[in-house]
Design a protein around this motif. Structure first.
Motif, PDB file in Angstrom:
ATOM      1  N   GLN A   1       0.831  -1.205   0.000  1.00 37.90           N
ATOM      2  CA  GLN A   1       0.000   0.000   0.000  1.00 37.90           C
ATOM      3  C   GLN A   1       0.870   1.262   0.000  1.00 37.90           C
ATOM      4  O   GLN A   1       0.605   2.215  -0.748  1.00 37.90           O
ATOM      5  CB  GLN A   1      -0.921  -0.015   1.219  1.00 37.90           C
ATOM      6  N   ASP A   2       1.914   1.272   0.826  1.00 39.82           N
ATOM      7  CA  ASP A   2       2.831   2.418   0.870  1.00 39.82           C
ATOM      8  C   ASP A   2       3.571   2.600  -0.454  1.00 39.82           C
ATOM      9  O   ASP A   2       3.775   3.723  -0.920  1.00 39.82           O
ATOM     10  CB  ASP A   2       3.847   2.239   2.001  1.00 39.82           C
ATOM     11  N   GLN A   3       3.969   1.496  -1.075  1.00 39.70           N
ATOM     12  CA  GLN A   3       4.699   1.582  -2.339  1.00 39.70           C
ATOM     13  C   GLN A   3       3.799   2.062  -3.470  1.00 39.70           C
ATOM     14  O   GLN A   3       4.246   2.819  -4.338  1.00 39.70           O
ATOM     15  CB  GLN A   3       5.323   0.226  -2.667  1.00 39.70           C
ATOM     16  N   VAL A   4       2.546   1.621  -3.477  1.00 38.63           N
ATOM     17  CA  VAL A   4       1.593   2.117  -4.476  1.00 38.63           C
ATOM     18  C   VAL A   4       1.387   3.615  -4.283  1.00 38.63           C
ATOM     19  O   VAL A   4       1.352   4.387  -5.253  1.00 38.63           O
ATOM     20  CB  VAL A   4       0.253   1.368  -4.372  1.00 38.63           C
ATOM     21  N   ARG A   5       1.274   4.048  -3.027  1.00 43.84           N
ATOM     22  CA  ARG A   5       1.106   5.474  -2.741  1.00 43.84           C
ATOM     23  C   ARG A   5       2.345   6.259  -3.190  1.00 43.84           C
ATOM     24  O   ARG A   5       2.227   7.359  -3.739  1.00 43.84           O
ATOM     25  CB  ARG A   5       0.866   5.675  -1.244  1.00 43.84           C
ATOM     26  N   ALA A   6       3.530   5.691  -2.979  1.00 38.84           N
ATOM     27  CA  ALA A   6       4.761   6.362  -3.398  1.00 38.84           C
ATOM     28  C   ALA A   6       4.829   6.508  -4.914  1.00 38.84           C
ATOM     29  O   ALA A   6       5.273   7.540  -5.437  1.00 38.84           O
ATOM     30  CB  ALA A   6       5.972   5.589  -2.891  1.00 38.84           C
ATOM     31  N   ILE A   7       4.378   5.479  -5.633  1.00 38.55           N
ATOM     32  CA  ILE A   7       4.360   5.562  -7.099  1.00 38.55           C
ATOM     33  C   ILE A   7       3.382   6.641  -7.554  1.00 38.55           C
ATOM     34  O   ILE A   7       3.698   7.477  -8.399  1.00 38.55           O
ATOM     35  CB  ILE A   7       3.985   4.202  -7.714  1.00 38.55           C
ATOM     36  N   GLY A   8       2.177   6.623  -6.990  1.00 33.80           N
ATOM     37  CA  GLY A   8       1.139   7.542  -7.434  1.00 33.80           C
ATOM     38  C   GLY A   8       1.345   8.970  -6.997  1.00 33.80           C
ATOM     39  O   GLY A   8       0.923   9.901  -7.697  1.00 33.80           O
ATOM     40  N   GLU A   9       1.996   9.175  -5.843  1.00 35.15           N
ATOM     41  CA  GLU A   9       2.131  10.522  -5.293  1.00 35.15           C
ATOM     42  C   GLU A   9       3.526  11.111  -5.421  1.00 35.15           C
ATOM     43  O   GLU A   9       3.705  12.310  -5.198  1.00 35.15           O
ATOM     44  CB  GLU A   9       1.709  10.523  -3.821  1.00 35.15           C
ATOM     45  N   ASP A  10       4.514  10.288  -5.777  1.00 34.63           N
ATOM     46  CA  ASP A  10       5.885  10.799  -5.858  1.00 34.63           C
ATOM     47  C   ASP A  10       6.582  10.419  -7.162  1.00 34.63           C
ATOM     48  O   ASP A  10       6.900  11.280  -7.985  1.00 34.63           O
ATOM     49  CB  ASP A  10       6.703  10.303  -4.664  1.00 34.63           C
ATOM     50  N   ALA A  11       6.813   9.124  -7.372  1.00 33.18           N
ATOM     51  CA  ALA A  11       7.640   8.694  -8.509  1.00 33.18           C
ATOM     52  C   ALA A  11       7.015   9.061  -9.852  1.00 33.18           C
ATOM     53  O   ALA A  11       7.681   9.639 -10.722  1.00 33.18           O
ATOM     54  CB  ALA A  11       7.897   7.189  -8.424  1.00 33.18           C
ATOM     55  N   ALA A  12       5.750   8.721 -10.056  1.00 36.24           N
ATOM     56  CA  ALA A  12       5.093   9.020 -11.339  1.00 36.24           C
ATOM     57  C   ALA A  12       4.929  10.526 -11.553  1.00 36.24           C
ATOM     58  O   ALA A  12       5.235  11.030 -12.645  1.00 36.24           O
ATOM     59  CB  ALA A  12       3.751   8.303 -11.417  1.00 36.24           C
ATOM     60  N   PRO A  13       4.458  11.300 -10.551  1.00 36.96           N
ATOM     61  CA  PRO A  13       4.380  12.748 -10.758  1.00 36.96           C
ATOM     62  C   PRO A  13       5.737  13.398 -11.039  1.00 36.96           C
ATOM     63  O   PRO A  13       5.820  14.340 -11.831  1.00 36.96           O
ATOM     64  CB  PRO A  13       3.801  13.263  -9.428  1.00 36.96           C
TER      65      PRO A  13
END
Length: 417
Positions: A40-52
């Motif tokens: 869940q944390d890694q999905v959030r990191a992708i959606g809120e940090d890495a991808a943006p």
């Protein structure tokens, strides 16, 4: 004596069965809960940090390219009252792109010294732009200095920042994928082990104590299956959705953003050709960029995909070719010494002018890019919703299993008191 020995042995074996089963349930509870929280944390990191960050880095490269294109339009239209409308349009777009660049750099802070270098070079570029717009007859010289800063310093740094952001995104995906695989393997292995222990304990109790059914153990078995099967399904589905979102939406979006930036820089070469008094370098530079955009890895690939209709892709290619024809006409006018006509055709914002043709092309690109960005955001949103609550669901369900196992044998232990 044999019966007494067997009688003493049974509670010990029963205690061992209960202990191993409870410990397995606790291990399953802990691993599933912790790994689900990690996913869940890694999905959030992708959606809120890495991808943006990757999208912002791509946007930065595009905004810098368009800034210079607008400066070229300003240099060409300054002092010509008949092109006042085009000058106002270019000035407004230049300011908008400048704010966009500043916002992108703010969002990319923390990416190391490369952002600070970009800010330094950007201040030099803006100083040269100001000199070009206020120098009168010397505008061409200052603009050449400005565009050199852009191509030798700003764009290479922005390209490096884009590569680093995409590498960071790939690492985030790989880390989440590894966690997901570990979570599935752990849930399946420990889940099967726990179900096997519960069934074995049920059979052993039935043989030893002549009790065919144990409601507590049956309930514990059902609860174990009820939490493990959905957990594994959720992990597999979220991995499939995120992989599809990256391959079908995010990567095509980044590729299209890159091609869009190249097209803006190519369009600026048309203006640079006029500013530089028909310097052949800018004609060759446009041809090189145009060859990339027309090639298999350029617009035909970036503007196509399962998320795009053939009509949309065709519109992008057709409108780009229309601008390319406008470019050729402008160069022909310039080579004939008809600079005023060339500048008017290049900077005009009416239908049929080159600036209109390029805006028309860019609108088709922007429509596809916006659709891909929205599709990725939707995928991230649904994936986050899919994972909601899963760090705690195993705690509640498997916690009941931990309580039911001792409860299932409480009466059996009472027979030996």
């Amino acid at each position: 004596m044999a019966r007494q020995a067997a009688r003493r042995e049974t509670p010990a074996r029963l205690r061992l069965w209960v202990t191993v089963t409870v410990l397995t349930a606790i291990a399953l509870l802990a691993s599933t809960s912790v790994l689900m929280a990690r996913v869940q944390d890694q999905v959030r990191a992708i959606g809120e940090d890495a991808a943006p960050r990757a999208a912002t880095a791509a946007d930065l490269y595009f905004a810098l390219s368009d800034m210079d294109a607008q400066v070229a339009r300003l240099v060409l239209t300054t002092g010509n009252d008949s092109l006042a409308g085009s000058q106002i349009d270019a000035l407004g777009t230049y300011r908008e792109r400048g704010r966009q660049v500043d916002a992108d750099l703010q969002r990319l802070m923390g990416s190391g010294g490369i952002v600070l270098d970009l800010m330094n070079d950007l201040s030099i570029y803006r100083e040269r732009v100001w000199q070009a717009l206020t120098a009168g007859d010397g505008a061409a010289g200052y603009y050449t200095q400005a565009t050199n800063v852009l191509h030798l310093d700003l764009l290479p740094a922005a390209e490096r920042l884009r590569e680093l952001s995409e590498e960071r995104l790939d690492r985030a995906y790989e880390a989440k994928q590894a966690t997901g695989i570990g979570a599935v393997a752990s849930a399946v292995a420990l889940g099967l082990l726990l179900v096997g222990l519960l069934l074995a304990l049920q059979i052993w109790l039935a043989r030893r104590f002549r009790r065919l059914f144990n409601p507590a153990l049956i309930a514990a078995t059902v609860l174990t299956v009820a939490v493990v099967a959905p957990a594994v399904t959720v992990l597999i589905v979220q991995e499939q959705r995120l992989t599809a979102a990256r391959n079908d939406s995010l990567r095509p979006f980044l590729a299209l953003s890159s091609a869009r930036a190249v097209s803006y820089d190519a369009a600026a070469d048309t203006s640079r050709y006029l500013i530089s008094d028909n310097l052949a370098f800018y004609k060759q530079d446009f041809d090189r960029k145009s060859a990339f955009l027309d090639g298999a890895s350029g617009l035909p690939a970036a503007a196509a995909g399962r998320d795009v209709s053939p009509y949309q892709t065709d519109q992008v290619l057709t409108r780009w070719r229309a601008y390319r024809q406008a470019h050729e006409r402008i160069l022909t006018l310039a080579d004939q010494g008809r600079d005023a006509s060339a500048i008017g055709y290049l900077t005009g914002i009416r239908r049929g002018d080159a600036a209109f043709d390029f805006s028309y092309y860019d609108a088709a690109v922007a429509e596809i890019a916006a659709g891909r960005a929205d599709a990725f955001d939707d995928a991230m949103r649904t994936t986050s919703q899919l994972l909601t609550g899963w760090p705690w669901i195993p705690v509640g369900v498997l916690g009941m299993v931990v309580l039911l196992v001792p409860l299932s044998v409480r009466k059996r232990f009472a027979e030996y008191r």
